[in-house]
Design an enzyme around this catalytic site. Structure first.
Site, PDB file in Angstrom:
ATOM      1  N   LEU A 139      -8.979  13.584   1.278  1.00  0.00           N
ATOM      2  CA  LEU A 139     -10.263  14.076   0.758  1.00  0.00           C
ATOM      3  C   LEU A 139     -10.632  15.415   1.410  1.00  0.00           C
ATOM      4  O   LEU A 139     -11.007  16.369   0.730  1.00  0.00           O
ATOM      5  CB  LEU A 139     -11.369  13.043   1.013  1.00  0.00           C
TER       6      LEU A 139
ATOM      7  N   CYS B 243     -16.901  11.660   9.979  1.00  0.00           N
ATOM      8  CA  CYS B 243     -15.568  11.077   9.754  1.00  0.00           C
ATOM      9  C   CYS B 243     -14.434  12.080   9.611  1.00  0.00           C
ATOM     10  O   CYS B 243     -13.411  11.925  10.277  1.00  0.00           O
ATOM     11  CB  CYS B 243     -15.609  10.192   8.513  1.00  0.00           C
TER      12      CYS B 243
ATOM     13  N   ARG C  85     -32.569   0.755  17.978  1.00  0.00           N
ATOM     14  CA  ARG C  85     -31.966   0.639  16.637  1.00  0.00           C
ATOM     15  C   ARG C  85     -32.294  -0.722  16.013  1.00  0.00           C
ATOM     16  O   ARG C  85     -32.650  -0.811  14.845  1.00  0.00           O
ATOM     17  CB  ARG C  85     -30.447   0.806  16.718  1.00  0.00           C
TER      18      ARG C  85
ATOM     19  N   LYS D 224     -13.050  14.013  12.795  1.00  0.00           N
ATOM     20  CA  LYS D 224     -12.631  13.017  13.792  1.00  0.00           C
ATOM     21  C   LYS D 224     -11.365  12.294  13.343  1.00  0.00           C
ATOM     22  O   LYS D 224     -10.422  12.121  14.120  1.00  0.00           O
ATOM     23  CB  LYS D 224     -13.769  12.013  13.987  1.00  0.00           C
TER      24      LYS D 224
ATOM     25  N   PHE E 147     -25.544  16.939   6.913  1.00  0.00           N
ATOM     26  CA  PHE E 147     -24.184  17.356   6.523  1.00  0.00           C
ATOM     27  C   PHE E 147     -23.951  17.251   5.025  1.00  0.00           C
ATOM     28  O   PHE E 147     -22.997  17.819   4.504  1.00  0.00           O
ATOM     29  CB  PHE E 147     -23.128  16.582   7.322  1.00  0.00           C
TER      30      PHE E 147
ATOM     31  N   LYS F 224      -6.770   4.294   5.875  1.00  0.00           N
ATOM     32  CA  LYS F 224      -8.114   4.860   6.086  1.00  0.00           C
ATOM     33  C   LYS F 224      -8.007   6.308   6.573  1.00  0.00           C
ATOM     34  O   LYS F 224      -8.686   7.204   6.057  1.00  0.00           O
ATOM     35  CB  LYS F 224      -8.880   4.001   7.100  1.00  0.00           C
TER      36      LYS F 224
ATOM     37  N   ASP G  15     -26.489  -5.183  18.154  1.00  0.00           N
ATOM     38  CA  ASP G  15     -26.249  -3.868  18.735  1.00  0.00           C
ATOM     39  C   ASP G  15     -26.807  -3.866  20.149  1.00  0.00           C
ATOM     40  O   ASP G  15     -27.760  -4.593  20.458  1.00  0.00           O
ATOM     41  CB  ASP G  15     -26.939  -2.787  17.885  1.00  0.00           C
TER      42      ASP G  15
ATOM     43  N   ALA H  69     -24.808  -1.772  14.673  1.00  0.00           N
ATOM     44  CA  ALA H  69     -25.790  -1.706  13.580  1.00  0.00           C
ATOM     45  C   ALA H  69     -26.009  -0.251  13.180  1.00  0.00           C
ATOM     46  O   ALA H  69     -27.141   0.229  13.142  1.00  0.00           O
ATOM     47  CB  ALA H  69     -27.099  -2.363  14.031  1.00  0.00           C
ATOM     48  N   GLY H  70     -24.922   0.453  12.897  1.00  0.00           N
ATOM     49  CA  GLY H  70     -25.025   1.875  12.562  1.00  0.00           C
ATOM     50  C   GLY H  70     -24.978   2.132  11.071  1.00  0.00           C
ATOM     51  O   GLY H  70     -25.351   1.276  10.258  1.00  0.00           O
TER      52      GLY H  70
HETATM   53  P1  NAD Z   1     -22.845   4.581  14.460  1.00  0.00           P
HETATM   54  O1  NAD Z   1     -22.757   5.391  15.690  1.00  0.00           O
HETATM   55  O2  NAD Z   1     -23.906   4.864  13.466  1.00  0.00           O
HETATM   56  O3  NAD Z   1     -22.996   3.032  14.849  1.00  0.00           O
HETATM   57  C1  NAD Z   1     -22.249   2.400  15.834  1.00  0.00           C
HETATM   58  C2  NAD Z   1     -23.168   1.426  16.585  1.00  0.00           C
HETATM   59  O4  NAD Z   1     -22.372   0.639  17.466  1.00  0.00           O
HETATM   60  C3  NAD Z   1     -24.219   2.113  17.451  1.00  0.00           C
HETATM   61  O5  NAD Z   1     -25.513   1.710  17.051  1.00  0.00           O
HETATM   62  C4  NAD Z   1     -23.897   1.638  18.882  1.00  0.00           C
HETATM   63  O6  NAD Z   1     -25.051   1.415  19.682  1.00  0.00           O
HETATM   64  C5  NAD Z   1     -23.181   0.336  18.610  1.00  0.00           C
HETATM   65  N1  NAD Z   1     -22.331  -0.111  19.718  1.00  0.00           N
HETATM   66  C6  NAD Z   1     -21.415   0.610  20.419  1.00  0.00           C
HETATM   67  N2  NAD Z   1     -20.797  -0.181  21.317  1.00  0.00           N
HETATM   68  C7  NAD Z   1     -21.341  -1.427  21.185  1.00  0.00           C
HETATM   69  C8  NAD Z   1     -21.111  -2.689  21.819  1.00  0.00           C
HETATM   70  N3  NAD Z   1     -20.171  -2.811  22.773  1.00  0.00           N
HETATM   71  N4  NAD Z   1     -21.858  -3.731  21.440  1.00  0.00           N
HETATM   72  C9  NAD Z   1     -22.804  -3.624  20.460  1.00  0.00           C
HETATM   73  N5  NAD Z   1     -23.048  -2.472  19.817  1.00  0.00           N
HETATM   74  C10 NAD Z   1     -22.317  -1.383  20.163  1.00  0.00           C
HETATM   75  O7  NAD Z   1     -21.403   4.669  13.775  1.00  0.00           O
HETATM   76  P2  NAD Z   1     -21.052   4.498  12.212  1.00  0.00           P
HETATM   77  O8  NAD Z   1     -21.261   5.779  11.501  1.00  0.00           O
HETATM   78  O9  NAD Z   1     -21.673   3.255  11.723  1.00  0.00           O
HETATM   79  O10 NAD Z   1     -19.479   4.308  12.310  1.00  0.00           O
HETATM   80  C11 NAD Z   1     -18.912   3.132  12.826  1.00  0.00           C
HETATM   81  C12 NAD Z   1     -17.420   3.164  12.553  1.00  0.00           C
HETATM   82  O11 NAD Z   1     -17.197   3.187  11.143  1.00  0.00           O
HETATM   83  C13 NAD Z   1     -16.694   4.392  13.108  1.00  0.00           C
HETATM   84  O12 NAD Z   1     -15.415   3.999  13.526  1.00  0.00           O
HETATM   85  C14 NAD Z   1     -16.580   5.305  11.906  1.00  0.00           C
HETATM   86  O13 NAD Z   1     -15.459   6.154  11.988  1.00  0.00           O
HETATM   87  C15 NAD Z   1     -16.395   4.316  10.776  1.00  0.00           C
HETATM   88  N6  NAD Z   1     -16.849   4.796   9.458  1.00  0.00           N
HETATM   89  C16 NAD Z   1     -18.003   5.492   9.332  1.00  0.00           C
HETATM   90  C17 NAD Z   1     -18.449   5.889   8.069  1.00  0.00           C
HETATM   91  C18 NAD Z   1     -19.718   6.665   7.895  1.00  0.00           C
HETATM   92  O14 NAD Z   1     -19.959   7.129   6.784  1.00  0.00           O
HETATM   93  N7  NAD Z   1     -20.543   6.822   8.889  1.00  0.00           N
HETATM   94  C19 NAD Z   1     -17.712   5.541   6.931  1.00  0.00           C
HETATM   95  C20 NAD Z   1     -16.541   4.809   7.103  1.00  0.00           C
HETATM   96  C21 NAD Z   1     -16.128   4.435   8.364  1.00  0.00           C
HETATM   97  C1  UDX Z   2     -16.405  10.424   3.903  1.00  0.00           C
HETATM   98  C2  UDX Z   2     -15.538   9.747   2.826  1.00  0.00           C
HETATM   99  O1  UDX Z   2     -15.876  10.280   1.539  1.00  0.00           O
HETATM  100  C3  UDX Z   2     -15.745   8.244   2.842  1.00  0.00           C
HETATM  101  O2  UDX Z   2     -14.863   7.625   1.912  1.00  0.00           O
HETATM  102  C4  UDX Z   2     -15.466   7.723   4.244  1.00  0.00           C
HETATM  103  O3  UDX Z   2     -15.694   6.337   4.309  1.00  0.00           O
HETATM  104  C5  UDX Z   2     -16.341   8.432   5.262  1.00  0.00           C
HETATM  105  O4  UDX Z   2     -16.130   9.853   5.169  1.00  0.00           O
HETATM  106  P1  UDX Z   2     -18.971  11.083   4.091  1.00  0.00           P
HETATM  107  O5  UDX Z   2     -18.502  11.902   5.242  1.00  0.00           O
HETATM  108  O6  UDX Z   2     -20.107  10.170   4.282  1.00  0.00           O
HETATM  109  O7  UDX Z   2     -17.755  10.191   3.533  1.00  0.00           O
HETATM  110  O8  UDX Z   2     -19.367  12.060   2.861  1.00  0.00           O
HETATM  111  P2  UDX Z   2     -18.506  12.881   1.791  1.00  0.00           P
HETATM  112  O9  UDX Z   2     -19.187  12.757   0.507  1.00  0.00           O
HETATM  113  O10 UDX Z   2     -17.080  12.568   1.840  1.00  0.00           O
HETATM  114  O11 UDX Z   2     -18.722  14.394   2.275  1.00  0.00           O
HETATM  115  C6  UDX Z   2     -18.141  14.880   3.478  1.00  0.00           C
HETATM  116  C7  UDX Z   2     -18.409  16.366   3.602  1.00  0.00           C
HETATM  117  O12 UDX Z   2     -17.654  17.102   2.632  1.00  0.00           O
HETATM  118  C8  UDX Z   2     -19.866  16.754   3.371  1.00  0.00           C
HETATM  119  O13 UDX Z   2     -20.232  17.754   4.289  1.00  0.00           O
HETATM  120  C9  UDX Z   2     -19.871  17.290   1.956  1.00  0.00           C
HETATM  121  O14 UDX Z   2     -20.906  18.199   1.707  1.00  0.00           O
HETATM  122  C10 UDX Z   2     -18.512  17.977   1.914  1.00  0.00           C
HETATM  123  N1  UDX Z   2     -17.982  18.146   0.548  1.00  0.00           N
HETATM  124  C11 UDX Z   2     -17.732  17.048  -0.229  1.00  0.00           C
HETATM  125  C12 UDX Z   2     -17.683  19.423   0.080  1.00  0.00           C
HETATM  126  O15 UDX Z   2     -17.885  20.420   0.783  1.00  0.00           O
HETATM  127  N2  UDX Z   2     -17.170  19.559  -1.184  1.00  0.00           N
HETATM  128  C13 UDX Z   2     -16.904  18.484  -1.983  1.00  0.00           C
HETATM  129  O16 UDX Z   2     -16.424  18.691  -3.106  1.00  0.00           O
HETATM  130  C14 UDX Z   2     -17.202  17.189  -1.491  1.00  0.00           C
END
Ligand code: NAD
Ligand code: UDX
Length: 480
Positions: free
Chosen positions: A223, A272, A38, A275, A334, A216, A33, A9-10
């Site tokens: 980007l 993201c 959370r 990583k 960020f 992905k 979660d 539930a993130g």
């Molecule tokens: P997050 O840390 O916010 O959420 C993950 C959640 O999973 C946490 O709340 C954690 O407690 C829970 N969790 C972990 N292990 C568990 C289990 N075994 N059972 C139940 N719950 C469990 O992470 P996020 O930012 O939501 O990212 C999740 C995934 O999505 C990552 O792989 C990330 O790379 C990807 N992603 C993130 C973004 C973003 O913008 N944050 C965008 C696209 C993809």
């Molecule tokens: C990114 C991807 O955009 C998204 O598609 C993916 O699912 C998750 O990773 P996010 O990290 O949430 O999304 O934000 P994003 O808007 O991409 O910005 C990432 C970082 O780049 C931020 O620190 C932002 O300030 C920086 N950034 C972005 C710049 O410095 N310059 C730019 O022109 C755009």
């Protein structure tokens, strides 16, 4: 009624499932979660993440067809479709440490699915994972299957924080990868039908599993590469008198390049980009593609260079020392419109200034004091582990104070640094700020949001990334 369960539930699981629930009243969606805090926050008035528009969506369907629960096993066993959206941070120890994705949370979720399932399931990879993870997950599930059939799909999420709701309602594309077998194709169709409730069909792309997983990583690498490219240009602009905003504008006018994502900055952050590129680099190395790995590694190196360059610029401009000087930090998240600080460039900049013994006064409209103190005491790569899985920080950092607004942060400061592009920073009363600061008063704009001329007229010495240098800065030692 189709039942969906999302594990995790993130930042992704919460908003994504809320938007599915709102658009698909005939589907029951449970988000589960292991974190009790959370889940209580998702069920309360103060949601655990700040995301514009999220409150309204959650309020419309929570308790109707959207539920948040810690009863992971019950909801997993009842669901037809299970999304796995757990965190996949960079490994901190062992084989591939510092690069490979840590799939511990993913594997434990897969083993739990195998343990509790009593009916056939479609398991959807929502987390960002290395290519071929689906194969590993399939093995775990099939070796423990008790006759139950599993189909694994890859459905990576492309939302960006701060605009997540907008991105989810109106995605550029939805990507679904699956096995090219009759059962695989059937599973793809089931998931397609979910998205088809609100996403036009031509935006739903289907591929094989490995293409979806790799797309992905590739999208994030492309980007981030654009940002490192424009940031590399910003250094050259400062050296030559060109203006990076003018260069970006001219370059982006080429329809093959396009205008988006060309803003020079103090560096990219977020959970993201770094990583996922490290993960991509590791996959390349494991496949013996060392030149390809080196190419992508450079994107991160330039990002680190940009953050260091910013710190060096501050220190060299201020007579080569910031020891004991108060520096105001405006913005810690960020990017704007999020309270997320994972891998924010502010951490590296603050740590760099603290290394030179500066006193920091930090203000961010959405980041709590506790989060800032933790971030500044935590090791690199621990940032992507959720806060509730971290031990409390042992002591707060004495060099750091957290202010309640920008005016308090900047009072008696020698310099102010803008590290997040919050809109409110554009409209502050800079004359009032200048009057209350030590002189000479410096502005270091790490996001290029300020009107440099206006600040110089007030009396500030201004550095803005990639812009022609202030005469003061030109006479200071060169920054590498
Ligand atoms: P997050 O840390 O916010 O959420 C993950 C959640 O999973 C946490 O709340 C954690 O407690 C829970 N969790 C972990 N292990 C568990 C289990 N075994 N059972 C139940 N719950 C469990 O992470 P996020 O930012 O939501 O990212 C999740 C995934 O999505 C990552 O792989 C990330 O790379 C990807 N992603 C993130 C973004 C973003 O913008 N944050 C965008 C696209 C993809
Ligand atoms: C990114 C991807 O955009 C998204 O598609 C993916 O699912 C998750 O990773 P996010 O990290 O949430 O999304 O934000 P994003 O808007 O991409 O910005 C990432 C970082 O780049 C931020 O620190 C932002 O300030 C920086 N950034 C972005 C710049 O410095 N310059 C730019 O022109 C755009």
């Amino acid at each position: 009624m189709v039942k969906i369960c999302c594990i995790g539930a993130g930042y992704v699981g919460g908003p994504t499932m809320a938007v599915i629930a709102l658009n698909c009243p005939s589907i029951e969606v449970a988000v589960v979660d292991i974190s009790v805090s959370r889940i209580s926050a998702w069920n309360g008035d103060q949601l655990p993440i700040y995301e514009p528009g999220l409150d309204e969506v959650v309020k419309q369907c929570r308790g109707k067809n959207l539920f948040f629960s810690t009863d992971v096993e019950k909801h997993v066993s009842e669901a037809d479709i299970i999304f796995v959206s757990v965190n996949t941070p960079t490994k901190t120890r062992g084989l591939g440490a510092g690069k490979a994705a840590d799939l511990t949370y993913w594997e434990s979720a897969a083993r739990m699915i195998a343990d509790v399932s009593k009916s056939n399931k479609i398991v959807v990879e929502k987390s960002t994972v290395p290519v071929k993870t689906a194969e590993a997950i399939e093995r775990i599930l099939r070796h423990n299957s008790k006759g139950i059939k599993y189909q694994i799909l890859s459905n990576p999420e492309f939302l960006a924080e701060g605009t997540a709701i907008q991105n989810l309602f109106n995605p550029d594309r939805v990507l679904i990868g699956g096995r090219e077998t009759p059962d695989g194709l059937k599973a793809i169709q089931v998931l397609k039908d979910v998205y088809a409730h609100w996403v036009p069909e031509d935006r739903i792309i289907t591929t094989n599993l490995w293409s979806a997983e790799l797309s992905k990583l590739a999208a994030n690498a492309f980007l981030a590469q654009r940002i490192s490219s424009v940031n590399a240009m910003s250094a050259l602009c400062e050296a030559t008198g060109a203006d990076v905003s003018q260069v970006s504008h001219a370059v982006g006018k080429d329809s093959r390049i396009g205008p988006k994502f060309l803003n020079a900055s103090v560096g990219f952050g977020g959970s993201c980009f770094q990583k996922d590129i490290l993960n991509l680099v590791y996959v390349c190395e494991c496949n013996g593609l060392l030149e390809v790995a080196t190419y992508w590694k450079q994107v991160i190196k330039v990002n680190d260079y940009q953050k260091n360059r910013f710190v060096n610029r501050i220190v060299s401009s201020m007579f080569n020392t910031v020891s004991g000087k108060k520096i105001a930090i405006l913005g810690f998240a960020f990017k704007k419109d999020t309270g997320d600080t994972r891998e924010t460039p502010a951490i590296d900049v603050c740590k760099g200034l603290m290394g030179d013994k500066a006193r920091l006064s930090i203000y961010d409209p959405q980041v709590t004091e506790d989060q800032i103190q933790r971030d500044l005491t935590m090791n690199k790569f621990d940032w992507d582990h959720p806060i509730h899985l971290q031990p409390a920080s042992p002591t707060s950092v004495k060099q750091v104070s957290v202010a309640w607004d920008a005016y308090a942060a900047t009072k008696d400061a020698h310099a102010l640094c803008i590290l997040t592009e919050w809109d409110e920073f554009k409209t502050l009363d800079y004359q009032r700020i200048f009057d209350n600061m030590q002189k000479p008063a410096f502005v270091f704009d790490g996001r290029n949001i300020m009107n440099v001329e206006m600040l110089r007229e007030i009396g500030f010495i201004v550095y803005s990334i990639g812009k022609p240098l202030d005469p003061w800065l030109k006479n200071m030692p060169a920054v590498a």
